[in-house]
Each structure stands twice: as structure tokens, then as C-alpha cells.
Design an enzyme around this catalytic site. Structure first.
Site, short mmCIF file in Angstrom:
data_model
loop_
_atom_site.label_atom_id
_atom_site.label_comp_id
_atom_site.label_asym_id
_atom_site.label_seq_id
_atom_site.Cartn_x
_atom_site.Cartn_y
_atom_site.Cartn_z
N ASN A 264 0.85 -1.19 0.00
CA ASN A 264 0.00 0.00 0.00
C ASN A 264 0.89 1.24 0.00
O ASN A 264 1.49 1.57 1.02
CB ASN A 264 -0.89 -0.06 1.26
CG ASN A 264 -1.71 1.19 1.47
OD1 ASN A 264 -1.83 2.03 0.58
ND2 ASN A 264 -2.28 1.32 2.66
N TRP A 265 0.92 1.93 -1.12
CA TRP A 265 1.78 3.12 -1.23
C TRP A 265 1.20 4.34 -0.53
O TRP A 265 1.86 5.35 -0.40
CB TRP A 265 2.04 3.46 -2.71
CG TRP A 265 3.04 2.57 -3.37
CD1 TRP A 265 3.57 1.41 -2.89
CD2 TRP A 265 3.64 2.77 -4.66
NE1 TRP A 265 4.46 0.88 -3.79
CE2 TRP A 265 4.51 1.69 -4.90
CE3 TRP A 265 3.50 3.74 -5.64
CZ2 TRP A 265 5.26 1.56 -6.07
CZ3 TRP A 265 4.24 3.62 -6.82
CH2 TRP A 265 5.11 2.54 -7.03
N LYS A 266 -0.07 4.26 -0.16
CA LYS A 266 -0.75 5.41 0.46
C LYS A 266 -0.58 6.65 -0.43
O LYS A 266 -0.56 6.52 -1.65
CB LYS A 266 -0.22 5.63 1.88
CG LYS A 266 -0.27 4.33 2.70
CD LYS A 266 -0.03 4.52 4.15
CE LYS A 266 -0.15 3.18 4.87
NZ LYS A 266 -0.02 3.29 6.32
N HIS B 18 -9.44 1.25 5.62
CA HIS B 18 -8.12 1.39 6.25
C HIS B 18 -8.27 2.36 7.43
O HIS B 18 -9.05 3.30 7.38
CB HIS B 18 -7.11 1.93 5.23
CG HIS B 18 -5.71 1.92 5.74
ND1 HIS B 18 -5.24 2.86 6.62
CD2 HIS B 18 -4.69 1.05 5.53
CE1 HIS B 18 -3.97 2.58 6.93
NE2 HIS B 18 -3.62 1.48 6.28
N GLU C 285 -6.59 4.74 8.39
CA GLU C 285 -6.38 6.16 8.05
C GLU C 285 -7.65 6.75 7.43
O GLU C 285 -7.95 7.93 7.62
CB GLU C 285 -5.17 6.29 7.11
CG GLU C 285 -3.87 6.09 7.89
CD GLU C 285 -2.72 5.50 7.10
OE1 GLU C 285 -2.76 5.50 5.86
OE2 GLU C 285 -1.77 5.00 7.76
N GLU D 192 -4.88 -4.81 11.18
CA GLU D 192 -3.84 -3.79 11.30
C GLU D 192 -4.04 -3.02 12.61
O GLU D 192 -4.84 -2.07 12.66
CB GLU D 192 -3.92 -2.80 10.14
CG GLU D 192 -3.72 -3.45 8.79
CD GLU D 192 -3.20 -2.43 7.79
OE1 GLU D 192 -2.11 -2.64 7.26
OE2 GLU D 192 -3.87 -1.41 7.56
N GLY E 49 3.16 2.29 10.71
CA GLY E 49 4.09 3.36 10.34
C GLY E 49 5.06 3.80 11.41
O GLY E 49 5.66 4.86 11.30
N SER F 2 3.85 -2.03 10.33
CA SER F 2 5.31 -2.12 10.50
C SER F 2 5.88 -3.47 10.10
O SER F 2 6.86 -3.94 10.69
CB SER F 2 5.71 -1.75 11.93
OG SER F 2 5.33 -0.41 12.21
N GLY G 33 2.92 -1.13 4.27
CA GLY G 33 2.90 0.29 3.89
C GLY G 33 4.29 0.75 3.51
O GLY G 33 4.76 0.53 2.40
N GLY G 34 4.97 1.38 4.47
CA GLY G 34 6.27 2.01 4.20
C GLY G 34 7.25 1.12 3.46
O GLY G 34 7.93 1.57 2.52
P1 PGA Z 1 3.13 0.35 7.58
O1 PGA Z 1 1.62 0.55 7.08
O2 PGA Z 1 3.63 -0.92 6.97
O3 PGA Z 1 3.86 1.57 7.07
O4 PGA Z 1 3.09 0.28 9.07
C1 PGA Z 1 0.74 -0.54 7.00
C2 PGA Z 1 -0.59 -0.08 6.50
O5 PGA Z 1 -1.10 0.94 6.97
O6 PGA Z 1 -1.18 -0.72 5.59
#
Ligand code: PGA
Length: 251
Positions: free
Chosen positions: A12-14, A99, A101, A169, A175, A214, A235-236
Site C-alpha cells: 500500500n503506497w498510500k 483502512h 487512516e 492492522e 508506520g 510495520s 505500507g512504508g
Molecule cells: P506500515 O503501514 O507498513 O507503514 O506500518 C501498513 C498499512 O497501513 O497498511
């Protein structure tokens, strides 16, 4: 007995990436095609502006693409929104829904996520519905209650396909490098599996349950081998192809 589905590693590049990031997509494809056949499915979730371009770059490869959200309607007067048919038209196979967020920044409720999941299924997309507790909810001992409510209320009452994905999650692990212990992950995944089987019987056995928060090359092998962890939502560590490929290789 229904055969177990292959695990899924989703990147997920967000809200990251402009056209120069297409080089990372080419590199990922090169790494995947040069290495051992991946032991699972792979998908990238670029921002909507790059979805069609990333899908085109990955055509004919084993790497699928998806959207990071969709609207619950198929079209109409919804300025700034993107519908499930639009994602499908741009090459998407999956869509991430609910998600944390989006739940936090856009006030998305379980009921809205469920409407979006129905829209996604109606367009032939595979929903990845996210659930997970905040730090306060964990400290208050409410993990099971919160995850169960999100799961049951965000999913349609019936599903007639096996292609549905859940991502656990924990919000406090996203993150920031913090992760639950393996026992904590196993406990929540076991609860989610139990709830899915209660609700969907045999189909509940084959719904993939991803872990997210993470996930990185250094912890991927141990987390991905926890029982009932059927892949990861990254994510990251999905932004750089080498790191993301290391996680795929940990399967
Ligand atoms: P992260 O994000 O790997 O940067 O913690 C995961 C996500 O929100 O899908």
C-alpha cells in the site's frame, strides 16, 4: 475440505509516488521474474493517479494492482471520489477498504465500509477490509470486542465468492516500527478466523487474513509464519522494491 488459498502480499503506497516511482514498479517486476516463483499472490496499491500506469507496466506479470479506496456508488455527482468500476477499468483486481487512516481522517464507519465492499464485489474487485484496534482500546482490554464489531459490521451479510480478504492492522503499529508480539498477532488472527467461520462456514476458512503494521524485511519471516496469518499488508516497506521483494521472499 476446501484447499487453502495462497497467501497475499499487498503493498500500500498510500499518498506516495509520482511518475518517477514507475521505475520501482519495473524493478519489482524484474526482481520477481528473475527469482524463484513467489509462494503467494502479490499486489501493489499505488495512488489513484498512478493506477492505470502501474497496471499497464505490470500487464502479463504475476503482480496485480488495486485501489486504496472506492466510493459506494458506481458513478454520479461525487466530486473527488473514485468508483469501483473506475478502479476495475484502470486495471485493478483488489481494493483496500476501511483502512484505519480512512476511518480516522474521513470518518468512515463500518456501515460505509460494508456498502463499499458490496460496490467492489459488484464490479468484480476483491475487497481487502481493514480492522484493528487503537492503543487505548488495547490498553482497555477491548481488542476482541473492537475487531469483532468492525469485522462483522464491515462485511456483507453473505458473500458468494471466496475472494474476500481481511487485514488485521493494529492502529498503534502502523508506520512506527512497533509490532505486537507473535502471540498477540496469533490471538487476534485466531479470533478473526473463528468469527469468519461462524458467519460464512466453509467459505470463512478460505478468506485470507493479512497482518499489517510495520511489517518489514527483518520481521516478515516470523510474522508471516504465525498461524492464520495469510500474508501481509505492507505500507512504508512497499515503497522501495528491494525491501518489498525481501518481504515477498520471506513467504
Ligand atoms: P506500515 O503501514 O507498513 O507503514 O506500518 C501498513 C498499512 O497501513 O497498511
Amino acid at each position: 475440505m476446501i484447499a487453502r488459498v495462497a497467501p497475499l502480499i499487498a503493498g500500500n503506497w498510500k499518498m506516495n509516488g509520482v511518475r518517477s516511482a514507475l521505475e520501482e514498479v519495473d524493478r519489482l517486476r524484474m526482481l520477481v521474474e528473475a527469482g524463484e516463483p513467489p509462494r503467494g499472490d502479490i499486489a501493489l496499491f499505488p495512488p489513484a493517479t498512478l493506477l492505470a500506469a502501474v497496471s499497464a507496466r505490470l500487464e502479463g506479470s504475476v503482480i496485480a494492482t488495486g485501489g486504496q479506496d472506492c466510493h459506494q456508488a458506481t458513478g454520479g455527482a461525487h466530486t473527488g471520489d473514485i468508483s469501483a468500476p473506475m478502479l476495475a477499468d484502470a486495471g485493478a483486481r483488489y481494493v483496500i477498504l476501511g483502512h484505519s487512516e480512512r476511518r480516522a481522517e474521513h470518518g468512515e464507519t463500518d456501515q460505509l465500509v460494508r456498502a463499499k465492499a458490496l460496490a467492489a464485489l459488484g464490479s468484480g474487485l476483491i475487497p481487502i477490509v481493514c480492522v484493528g484496534e487503537t492503543a487505548e482500546e488495547r490498553e482497555a482490554g477491548r481488542v476482541e470486542e473492537v475487531v469483532a464489531r468492525q469485522l462483522l459490521d464491515s462485511m456483507p451479510a453473505t458473500i458468494d465468492i471466496e475472494e474476500f480478504v481481511i487485514a488485521y492492522e493494529p492502529v498503534w503499529a502502523i508506520g512506527n516500527g512497533r509490532t505486537p508480539t507473535l502471540d498477540e498477532i496469533a490471538a487476534v488472527h485466531a479470533t478473526i478466523r473463528w468469527l469468519l467461520v461462524q458467519r460464512f462456514q466453509d467459505q470463512g476458512e478460505v478468506i485470507r487474513i493479512l497482518y499489517g503494521g510495520s511489517l518489514k524485511p527483518s520481521n516478515a519471516a516470523e510474522i508471516l509464519s504465525v498461524p492464520e496469518v495469510n500474508g501481509g499488508l505492507v505500507g512504508g516497506a512497499s515503497l522501495l522494491s528491494d525491501e518489498f521483494y525481501d518481504i515477498i521472499s520471506a513467504l
